[in-house]
Design an enzyme around this catalytic site. Structure first.
Site: not given
Ligand SMILES: NC(=O)c1ccc[n+]([C@@H]2O[C@H](COP(=O)([O-])OP(=O)(O)OC[C@H]3O[C@@H](n4cnc5c(N)ncnc54)[C@H](O)[C@@H]3O)[C@@H](O)[C@H]2O)c1
Length: 327
Positions: A70, A180
C-alpha cells in the site's frame, strides 16, 4: 540537465483473473509507465508481475511492473480495485455486497494512509454499490471515485445489436443505464445505428424490432455475464477492455464520454447514489455527469434500477470517514 518526464502510475489491487487481465491489457497498450500489483496473496501478485515482465521485449514500450504494498499507492494516478471473487452459482452480483464491502474496509484506509490523492476505479461487484462505498471510505471527492458500471453492459448491448444488423459495434450508439446487474435498462429512444435514430434506420432497411424483441435484447445484455459465467466460471476480457478505456481517458486527459458508475447530484432527479450513466472523463476523473433524455416509460425503468441500488446502498456497513466529507 534534469529529466522532466512525468510518469503515469497505475496500481491494481486484487490480481485474480480480472485484475491480471487489466494488467496485461494496460501493459499491452502501454498506457502507463509504472504498474504496481497488490494482492492479499502477495505471491500471486509476484507471479503476475514476473509473467508480465517477460512480455516486455514484445510490447510497444516498457512498463515498470512490480508486486507492491500500500505504500506504493501514494503517487498513483489511478488505483483499480478488482479484489474479491466472482459470485457463486445461483447468486446475483448483489449477493457479493457484504464480502466486497469487508474487503474494501481492509483496502481503502490502507491506501489513504499512503497519502493517495488520485482516482479509484472500482470493478469489484456489486460495482455501483461498492464504488459508492469506496467513495465514502476514502473521503475523496466523488469525481475521483468511479466504477466501471454499465461500460461493459453498453459494449455487450452494442455487440448484440451489431451482430443482429451485421455491423461493427462501433457503428452502434447505445448505452445501458442504471445497475450493472439484472435491473439495468436500455433507453431505446436514444439508440442510433449508423448515425441514424434506430427507428429511422430500421424503416430504411425494411426491418422492425418489436417491443418484445427489445425487451429480450435488454435481458440478453443484462444476462450476458451469466452466459459466460456458466461456461467458464467468471468473465475478464470484456471488463478489462472497459476498465482500460476508462483508465486511458483519465491518464491521457481524453475528455471522452463513457458510461460509468458515478455519483449523481440531481441528474434524472436522483441524489447521492452511484449508477451507470454517461460521464465526461479526463485528468480530473469524472468531469461531468450526463443525463440521457428519457421517455416517461424509460424513466420508470430507470427508477426501478435506482431503487434497487439505493436499497443495497442502505445495507452497507457504516463508515467512519477517513477524509474530508463532500456535501
Ligand atoms: N464490474 C464488472 O463488470 C465485473 C466483471 C467481472 C468481475 N467483476 C468482479 O471483479 C472481482 C474480481 O473477480 P475475479 O474473477 O478476478 O476474482 P478472483 O477470485 O480471480 O480474484 C480475486 C483476487 O482478489 C484478491 N483479494 C481478495 N481479498 C483481497 C484483499 N483484501 N486485498 C487484496 N486482494 C484481495 C484475491 O486474493 C484474488 O487474487 C469480483 O468482485 C467480481 O465480481 C466485476
Amino acid at each position: 540537465m534534469e529529466k522532466t518526464v512525468t510518469k503515469r502510475k497505475v496500481v491494481i489491487i486484487g490480481t485474480g483473473l480480472v485484475g491480471s487481465s487489466c494488467a496485461f491489457s494496460l501493459v499491452h497498450q502501454s498506457l502507463c509507465e509504472e504498474l504496481v500489483l497488490i494482492d492479499v496473496n502477495h505471491e500471486r501478485a509476484v507471479g503476475e508481475a514476473l509473467d508480465l515482465l517477460h512480455t516486455m521485449s514484445y510490447m510497444p514500450t516498457v512498463t515498470k511492473v512490480k508486486a507492491g504494498t500500500y505504500a506504493d499507492c501514494h503517487d498513483a494516478n489511478v488505483i483499480i480495485i478488482a479484489a474479491g471473487g466472482p459470485p457463486k452459482p445461483g447468486e446475483t452480483r448483489l449477493d457479493s455486497l457484504q464480502t466486497s464491502a469487508k474487503i474494501c474496509q481492509a483496502i481503502v484506509p490502507e491506501v489513504m494512509k499512503s497519502g493517495f490523492s488520485g482516482h479509484f476505479l472500482v470493478i469489484s461487484n456489486p460495482v455501483d454499490v461498492i464504488a459508492y462505498y469506496v467513495w465514502q471510505l476514502s473521503g475523496l471527492p466523488s469525481s475521483h471515485v468511479l466504477g466501471t458500471g454499465t461500460a461493459i453492459d453498453s459494449a455487450r448491448l452494442q455487440a448484440i445489436l451489431a451482430q443482429r444488423f451485421g455491423l461493427n459495434p462501433k457503428s452502434v450508439q447505445a448505452v445501458a443505464l442504471g445497475e450493472h446487474g439484472d435491473s439495468q435498462m436500455v433507453p431505446w429512444s436514444q439508440v442510433m445505428i449508423a448515425n441514424q435514430p434506430l427507428d429511422q434506420w430500421l424503416a430504411a432497411q425494411g426491418q422492425v424490432l418489436s417491443l418484445e424483441e427489445r425487451a429480450q435484447i435488454r435481458t440478453e445484455t443484462a444476462r450476458a455475464g451469466w452466459e459466460i459465467f456458466q461456461r467458464k466460471g467468471t468473465t475478464y476480457y470484456g471488463i478489462a477492455a472497459a476498465a482500460n478505456a476508462i483508465v486511458k481517458a483519465i491518464l491521457h486527459d481524453e475528455q471522452t464520454v463513457l458510461p460509468v458508475s458515478t455519483r449523481v447530484t440531481g441528474q434524472y432527479g436522483y441524489h447521492d447514489v452511484y449508477f451507470g450513466t454517461p460521464a465526461l472523463l479526463g485528468a480530473n476523473g469524472v468531469e461531468a455527469v450526463y443525463e440521457v433524455p428519457l421517455t416517461a416509460a424509460e424513466m420508470e425503468q430507470l427508477a426501478h434500477s435506482v431503487t434497487t441500488l439505493q436499497q443495497a446502498q442502505a445495507s452497507l456497513p457504516a463508515v467512519i470517514k477517513s477524509g474530508v466529507a463532500e456535501a
